[in-house]
Scaffold this active site. Sequence first.
Site, mmCIF file in Angstrom:
data_model
loop_
_atom_site.group_PDB
_atom_site.id
_atom_site.type_symbol
_atom_site.label_atom_id
_atom_site.label_comp_id
_atom_site.label_asym_id
_atom_site.label_seq_id
_atom_site.Cartn_x
_atom_site.Cartn_y
_atom_site.Cartn_z
ATOM 1 N N GLU A 184 0.703 -1.192 -0.063
ATOM 2 C CA GLU A 184 -0.035 0.149 -0.082
ATOM 3 C C GLU A 184 0.960 1.245 0.023
ATOM 4 O OE1 GLU A 184 -4.496 -1.493 2.144
ATOM 5 O OE2 GLU A 184 -2.596 -0.524 3.293
ATOM 6 N N GLU A 396 -5.508 -7.993 -0.893
ATOM 7 C CA GLU A 396 -6.099 -7.976 0.189
ATOM 8 C C GLU A 396 -7.563 -7.501 -0.004
ATOM 9 O OE1 GLU A 396 -4.807 -5.132 3.112
ATOM 10 O OE2 GLU A 396 -2.661 -5.677 2.731
#
Length: 498
Positions: A184, A396
């Site tokens: 991320e 995710e």
Amino acid sequence: MSRFPENFLWGGATSAAQIEGGRCEDGRGLGHLDYVWYRGPKIPCNFMLKRDFERAKAEEATLNFPNRRGIDFYHRYKEDIALLAEMGFKSFRMSISWTRLFPTGLEEKPDPKGVEFYHSVFRELHKYGIEPLVTMIHYELPIIFVEKYDGWVSPEVIPHCVRYLKFLIDEYKDEVKYWLTFNEINMVTAVPWLGGGIILDRYDDFEIPRGFRPFGQLPEAMAKRWNNASHQALHHQFIASAMVVKYAHETAPNCMIGNMFNLHHLYPETPSPADAYRAHEETEYNMFFCDVMAKGYYPKWMLSYYKKHNIEIKWYDGYEKILAEGKVDFISLSYYLSSIVTADPARQERIGNFIRTLHNPYLETSDFGWQIDPTALRISLNELRDRFNLPIYIVENGLGAFEQLGEDKTVHDSYRIDYLRKHINAIGEAIEDGVDVMGYTPWGCIDLVSCSLVSMSKRYGFVYVDADDEGNGTYDRYRKDSFYWYKKVIASNGEDLD
């Protein structure tokens, strides 16, 4: 015929900081997430001011640092991998702890015990035919870089990081085919401590008021430092990532290496052109992180954005060539929720450059206020296909919830099954739309320490871990209802979702 390709990589995702434990064991050093302490239910913790960091160091013996415990994967990895195999996993997303290999981050050579630990994990995965998907840096940063260099703001971190990343390729390239560089990567601009080890008020003479929380309006001086520091850190992460991607292409041609960003789908609140343009701006900002890593350059509009917002970047020498030579092989992402955008700033709270959503009356809401929107995932996957024309790996996705182990030693988590069913169906529809989706690894496949709350209370897993926020419990593992459901999904290659 299944909508999902025959070689689709079904699995689950974790990170070293949230599962391993084994703090300082066998030579492991401390990273910046080891200094984040538990502050109570539903209180976000991954934001660090100068006074917070000083307290963490001064009260190290008494504060509750859940990341240092994790779920004891360090000692239980064989048991945990056997559970993944029982579900039929084809892939397991994990990360490597920088400080388990290079305890301070400054060493020239790694710790042999740390090196062998990951060889053991990979051997155990391959024993069951599970392909490792390895995140090289899942937020973790050796603490010396916070204390000495102000985290990723300093270019001094780059050579130490690149040495670590190149070692991973050299050492494990025959055991790991799929790699991600930074987890991320856009989070460094939203939560600078979490994503970059940045203490925002460290070198400034203004005082942050007591009781200040990062999710409201930032003081003006702090906002300027937020933007400059976080985007400078982001630039350095782009450089380190591109350098190792180029190295992997040259030395490990059988490997695929991707980026990873938090996908945040945005709707305008109304048909107003102002709202629509605001949603467009925020979408472009979210996609910018992939633009740099997949296309190999900063888009012109982002340079204009920096100028408009007085963001000053000290460009790394030769950065344009470095980025152009270090383009990733695939796009990977996390996806949890969508948001609504309004052009009226008085009605829209901000988290850095991330928008905090207004309520969407058409969506359900989780225990933690996240609105559930599988359709937005399908839309976004199609947009990513059109923009990048690269394979996509959904690494995710999942539902966090408060859960207790029942007297029957399980958790009846039909809400999780319902959430995952809808998102898997949306992925299947995107594949029918022509999107090349490589795999799906829901987050926290075994309960772990949550990132935002640094607690065990927020649970995502198919497997319940008997541990509480204070570290009490047996740490034994128990299969939830979703465990058996996901096993059936994988066995049917995504066709049996009932």
